[in-house]
Design a protein around this motif. Structure first.
Motif, mmCIF file in Angstrom:
data_model
loop_
_atom_site.group_PDB
_atom_site.id
_atom_site.type_symbol
_atom_site.label_atom_id
_atom_site.label_comp_id
_atom_site.label_asym_id
_atom_site.label_seq_id
_atom_site.Cartn_x
_atom_site.Cartn_y
_atom_site.Cartn_z
ATOM 1 N N THR A 339 0.557 -1.479 0.195
ATOM 2 C CA THR A 339 0.318 0.039 -0.540
ATOM 3 C C THR A 339 0.922 0.930 -0.105
ATOM 4 O OG1 THR A 339 -0.298 -0.747 2.483
ATOM 5 C CG2 THR A 339 -1.705 -1.145 1.309
ATOM 6 N N SER A 340 2.452 1.277 0.489
ATOM 7 C CA SER A 340 2.913 2.854 1.190
ATOM 8 C C SER A 340 3.486 2.976 -0.583
ATOM 9 C CB SER A 340 4.236 1.786 1.410
ATOM 10 O OG SER A 340 4.992 1.681 1.482
ATOM 11 N N ALA A 343 1.310 5.439 -2.779
ATOM 12 C CA ALA A 343 0.602 6.724 -2.523
ATOM 13 C C ALA A 343 1.763 7.823 -2.805
ATOM 14 C CB ALA A 343 1.168 7.286 -0.910
ATOM 15 N N SER A 349 -2.205 12.304 0.875
ATOM 16 C CA SER A 349 -2.076 11.420 0.720
ATOM 17 C C SER A 349 -1.753 10.128 1.878
ATOM 18 C CB SER A 349 -1.449 10.638 -0.528
ATOM 19 O OG SER A 349 0.300 11.206 -0.096
ATOM 20 N N THR A 353 -3.582 6.197 2.817
ATOM 21 C CA THR A 353 -2.776 5.316 2.378
ATOM 22 C C THR A 353 -3.109 3.728 3.706
ATOM 23 O OG1 THR A 353 -1.225 6.005 0.908
ATOM 24 C CG2 THR A 353 -0.992 4.083 1.963
ATOM 25 N N THR A 357 -5.193 0.398 4.147
ATOM 26 C CA THR A 357 -4.222 -0.738 4.479
ATOM 27 C C THR A 357 -4.894 -1.084 5.801
ATOM 28 O OG1 THR A 357 -2.207 1.198 4.475
ATOM 29 C CG2 THR A 357 -1.993 -1.145 5.752
#
Length: 420
Positions: A339-340, A343, A349, A353, A357
């Motif tokens: 997920t990171s 961003a 943002s 994110t 998560t």
């Protein structure tokens, strides 16, 4: 001869604007909240030139390079570096938050605030690997530039650069034209940068006016932990990487101080992207490396966002009394590794994110992000600055590893612009 730090310097102007913004937001909050538009206008002006700068820089860099094996090597090195360093950032965040335990004792029932905007955006942003790959390929060439999304622009630019490189001498006139256009765009950037102090004043006035200066101390333990972790990451991790490759992290930070202050004022690392591309080339990095590594890093190497995400997720778990085993924390780390990467370098943002998560990791209540609504703006600045420095270091490292770092140019810059 060293430049003097006078009020005419952009650094002094932005720093003064930030201080004035804090004061204005504190004493005139009613009017201060309306000044966010100043920062919004500036960020929009910057976004206006990001797409053409990345496109032109990457195209001319690849077309002038001519070696496709080298292109693949540079891209491969960058992605491996991004994955290793950003994963290390996530792990550091988890270690520190487990030691400090900033969420223990927090009254989670006090979490109030509308988080529907973030959860909705998180749901829209959630997609699988194939969806992510498909999103890199634009519907058409012009559409990539029009939408301004970094990865599709990079994709089109790389293809166009490779095509021009394969044409040899016949492409020389096009490359010359693109180089002149690049110079013109950077002149626009320099014009826009003159109003950056106004943007910094507006952004800081809005932040303090809306959330109050007391917000600076609310949930102070978490904020202190995040800031400390990011400082340690920059000084220790990035510092050791920089030392290994023969440059000083402190001198490098001093060199990009204006860009750092701009990010501090606007809470957006994207606002400094065009200027960083120019500055890194002057520092000694090759044009090709800057064009490929820096924009890509804004999607794949967000070290500050990675640290924030791991610490914020664990903070919420601690606040709700949710005990996560080592295995569950490693699972969380794995989700964060994915997920990171999505961003963007814009304000807020990281918050979206985080919601994405926790949606994928239901053991931690997504409603807990309401605890962070009041202080996220202040932590946004810390993660944006860390992202900026991290990507700058990555660009220098890749350039040096490719033996395309102009030592003489860098030395000249450091002698004239860096403090003793």
């Amino acid at each position: 001869m060293k430049k003097r730090f006078g009020f005419k310097s952009l650094t002094a102007q932005v720093l003064t604007a930030i201080v004035l913004g804090i004061l204005f937001g504190q004493f005139f909050p009613k009017y201060a909240v309306d000044l966010k538009v100043l920062a919004d206008i500036f960020i929009k002006l910057i976004k206006m030139v990001i797409a053409p700068i990345i496109f032109l820089t990457v195209v001319t860099g690849i077309a002038g390079m001519g070696d496709m094996k080298k292109l693949g090597r540079v891209g491969g090195k960058a992605l491996i570096y991004f994955e290793v360093v950003s994963t290390f950032a996530l792990a550091i965040g988890l270690i520190v938050v487990n030691i400090v335990k900033p969420g223990v004792g927090v009254n989670a029932s006090a979490a109030k605030g509308d988080i529907s905007t973030y959860t909705k955006q998180a749901a829209e942003a959630s997609h699988g690997v194939m969806d992510f790959i498909m999103s890199i390929i634009p519907d058409n060439l012009i559409g990539a530039l029009a939408k301004g999304e970094l990865l599709p622009i990079l994709f089109v630019a790389v293809l166009f650069g490779v095509a021009l490189a394969s044409m040899g001498e016949r492409a020389k006139s096009v490359i010359d034209l693109f180089e002149k256009m690049t110079e013109g765009i950077f002149r626009i950037v320099n014009m826009v940068m003159k109003v950056s102090p106004i943007a910094a004043f507006g952004a800081m006035s809005y932040t303090i006016g809306k959330f109050g200066i007391g917000t600076l101390f609310y949930l102070g333990k978490l904020m202190a932990s995040v800031y400390l972790t990011m400082a340690l990451f920059i000084v220790v991790v990035l510092g050791l990487i920089a030392k290994f490759y023969g440059f000083s992290i402190f001198k490098f930070i001093a060199y990009i101080k204006e860009e750092i202050l701009l990010v501090l004022g606007t809470s957006s690392s994207e606002s400094a992207l065009p200027r960083m591309m120019e500055r890194l080339q002057k520092y000694g990095c090759s044009k090709t490396t800057v064009g490929l590594v820096l924009p890509t890093g804004y999607s794949f190497n967000l070290d500050g966002t990675a640290i924030y995400l791991s610490m914020a997720a664990m903070f919420i778990a601690q606040a709700y009394g949710v005990h996560l085993s080592v295995g569950q924390q490693l699972t969380l780390l794995g989700i964060l590794m994915l997920t990171s990467k999505g961003a963007a370098g814009v304000t807020g943002s990281g918050f979206v994110t985080l919601a994405a998560t926790l949606t994928a990791f239901p053991m931690v209540p997504v409603a807990g992000i309401a605890l962070l609504l009041g202080v996220d703006r202040f932590m946004s600045e810390a993660r944006a600055i860390t992202n900026l420095i991290g990507n700058g270091v990555a660009t220098v490292v890749i350039s040096k590893s490719e033996k395309e770092f102009g030592t003489e140019a860098a030395g000249s810059v450091q002698e004239t612009q860096l403090p003793a």
